[in-house]
Design a protein around this motif. Structure first.
Motif, PDB file in Angstrom:
ATOM      1  N   ILE A  94      -5.076  -4.188   1.451  1.00 26.85           N
ATOM      2  CA  ILE A  94      -4.810  -3.169   2.706  1.00 26.85           C
ATOM      3  C   ILE A  94      -5.937  -3.683   3.641  1.00 26.85           C
ATOM      4  O   ILE A  94      -5.766  -3.852   4.975  1.00 26.85           O
ATOM      5  N   TRP A 149       7.931   9.773 -15.308  1.00 22.87           N
ATOM      6  CA  TRP A 149       7.879   9.639 -13.767  1.00 22.87           C
ATOM      7  C   TRP A 149       8.537   8.564 -13.494  1.00 22.87           C
ATOM      8  O   TRP A 149       8.315   7.924 -12.081  1.00 22.87           O
ATOM      9  N   ALA A 184       9.629  -0.586   3.571  1.00 22.71           N
ATOM     10  CA  ALA A 184       8.299  -0.887   4.695  1.00 22.71           C
ATOM     11  C   ALA A 184       8.354  -2.446   4.827  1.00 22.71           C
ATOM     12  O   ALA A 184       7.811  -2.709   6.000  1.00 22.71           O
ATOM     13  N   MET A 238      -0.679  10.421  -9.808  1.00 27.11           N
ATOM     14  CA  MET A 238      -0.291  10.681  -8.354  1.00 27.11           C
ATOM     15  C   MET A 238      -1.230   9.882  -7.415  1.00 27.11           C
ATOM     16  O   MET A 238      -0.749   9.687  -6.291  1.00 27.11           O
ATOM     17  N   PHE A 239      -2.276   9.408  -8.028  1.00 21.90           N
ATOM     18  CA  PHE A 239      -3.240   8.371  -7.189  1.00 21.90           C
ATOM     19  C   PHE A 239      -2.278   7.018  -6.807  1.00 21.90           C
ATOM     20  O   PHE A 239      -2.436   6.741  -5.645  1.00 21.90           O
ATOM     21  N   VAL A 240      -1.506   6.743  -7.929  1.00 19.21           N
ATOM     22  CA  VAL A 240      -0.957   5.490  -7.432  1.00 19.21           C
ATOM     23  C   VAL A 240       0.361   5.839  -6.778  1.00 19.21           C
ATOM     24  O   VAL A 240       0.471   4.785  -5.629  1.00 19.21           O
ATOM     25  N   LEU A 241       1.036   6.854  -6.596  1.00 18.29           N
ATOM     26  CA  LEU A 241       1.981   7.141  -5.923  1.00 18.29           C
ATOM     27  C   LEU A 241       1.529   7.241  -4.268  1.00 18.29           C
ATOM     28  O   LEU A 241       2.005   6.633  -3.377  1.00 18.29           O
ATOM     29  N   LEU A 281      -1.319   5.803  -3.192  1.00 19.73           N
ATOM     30  CA  LEU A 281      -1.619   4.510  -2.857  1.00 19.73           C
ATOM     31  C   LEU A 281      -0.570   3.560  -2.356  1.00 19.73           C
ATOM     32  O   LEU A 281      -0.475   2.821  -1.209  1.00 19.73           O
ATOM     33  N   ILE A 282       0.691   3.816  -3.067  1.00 20.73           N
ATOM     34  CA  ILE A 282       1.928   2.984  -2.654  1.00 20.73           C
ATOM     35  C   ILE A 282       2.389   3.563  -1.203  1.00 20.73           C
ATOM     36  O   ILE A 282       2.709   2.931  -0.164  1.00 20.73           O
ATOM     37  N   LEU A 283       2.221   4.905  -0.839  1.00 24.63           N
ATOM     38  CA  LEU A 283       2.459   5.365   0.241  1.00 24.63           C
ATOM     39  C   LEU A 283       1.497   4.749   1.558  1.00 24.63           C
ATOM     40  O   LEU A 283       2.197   4.418   2.404  1.00 24.63           O
ATOM     41  N   ALA A 284       0.106   4.879   0.982  1.00 23.57           N
ATOM     42  CA  ALA A 284      -0.718   4.166   2.008  1.00 23.57           C
ATOM     43  C   ALA A 284      -0.521   2.755   2.284  1.00 23.57           C
ATOM     44  O   ALA A 284      -0.498   2.320   3.433  1.00 23.57           O
ATOM     45  N   ALA A 285       0.209   1.922   1.419  1.00 18.51           N
ATOM     46  CA  ALA A 285       0.222   0.458   1.394  1.00 18.51           C
ATOM     47  C   ALA A 285       1.563   0.297   2.509  1.00 18.51           C
ATOM     48  O   ALA A 285       1.499  -0.283   3.394  1.00 18.51           O
ATOM     49  N   ALA A 286       2.477   1.344   2.241  1.00 18.59           N
ATOM     50  CA  ALA A 286       3.863   1.096   3.178  1.00 18.59           C
ATOM     51  C   ALA A 286       3.523   1.651   4.397  1.00 18.59           C
ATOM     52  O   ALA A 286       3.948   1.046   5.464  1.00 18.59           O
TER      53      ALA A 286
END
Lengths: 174, 102
Positions: free
Chosen positions: A64, A139, A153, B63-66, B68-73
């Motif tokens: 990032i 999950w 994205a 949840m942290f991984v999810l 992180l994916i949101l932040a990357a997108a």
């Protein structure tokens, strides 16, 4: 006592983040953001969450930040622009600070009111296998949705930064 | 890790979120607002990881991984939009986006 160590590292991350959002120059801000993200990764390691710490370094501080660094070149970093930015931050800071206080006070009162007590047993280090078993077991749907989000994205970013083809009037005559 | 330390970590997470929110509201350069959004998203991820460590539950890191994916997108789309605006309309400032209406 080991409990103080993540607190110390987290405070470091908080201070770096506060510096990152108040620097006038975007390069300085990015460097402080790197410091904040790396100390956050160290906090995760100290909390026994090794997987989260490694992912934090690889993706946040690696990928990032690299994307950010590419875009920095569009930013005007001449001294008058920096002075303007500094002045603008000083003038604009009051209402956002009040807003943040209004949001933060109930949060803090809720935390000290003992609202965090749950019935779960205290644990320690979480193994990577448990995280993988969770992500690819119960999950799996969430991970699939996340992959859709990433593809959307990717396509969106590809579409947005595409250069327009030259129109007929701009095209050189054959 | 006792409850007191968990509360300390949650206070730090709330502080990270508040710092990011301040940045989004107070800065006008779009690049700084995107940077502040990253700080904002790191607050909840710290809260998730700390709570997961407190209870020995892998769901915190999941949840942290999810997040992180949101932040990357978010950062990919945000920076692409920013580049597009900077290139076609010479906008690097969220105040001047308002002028694009006319």
């Amino acid at each position: 006592m080991i409990g103080w160590f993540p607190l110390f590292l987290g405070t470091l991350a908080l201070v770096s983040a506060a510096l990152a959002v108040t620097r006038p120059s975007v390069v300085h801000g990015l460097m402080w953001l790197v410091a904040a993200l790396l100390s956050l990764a160290a906090t995760f390691f100290a909390l026994g969450a090794g997987f989260a710490g490694a992912v934090q370094i690889l993706i946040y501080a690696g990928a990032i930040l690299a994307v950010f660094v590419f875009v920095v070149m569009t930013f005007d970093a001449s001294p008058p622009a920096l002075a303007r930015e500094r002045l603008r931050l000083k003038q604009a800071a009051r209402w956002p600070l009040l807003m943040v206080l209004a949001l933060g006070l109930p949060l803090a009162f809720g935390l000290w009111g003992g609202a965090v007590a749950t019935g779960l047993a205290p644990g320690g280090r979480v193994p990577v296998q448990a995280v993988g078993g969770l992500l690819f077991g119960p999950w799996a749907v969430a991970v699939e949705i996340a992959s859709f989000l990433l593809i959307a994205a990717l396509l969106g970013a590809r579409h947005l930064v595409r250069r327009d083809p030259p129109t007929d009037s701009e095209r050189p005559a054959p | 890790m006792t409850d007191t330390f968990l509360i300390g970590m949650l206070v730090l997470a709330a502080g990270l979120f508040a710092v990011g929110l301040f940045g989004v509201l107070a800065r006008r350069a779009v690049l700084f607002q995107l940077l502040s959004l990253e700080v904002m998203l790191s607050g909840p991820s710290l809260a998730f990881v700390a709570a997961g460590a407190r209870h020995g539950d892998p769901a915190g890191q999941g949840m942290f991984v999810l997040v992180l994916i949101l932040a990357a997108a978010e950062v990919a789309l945000g920076l692409a939009l920013y580049l597009r605006m900077a290139r076609t309309a010479d906008v690097t400032d969220s105040d001047s986006i308002r002028d694009l209406r006319h």
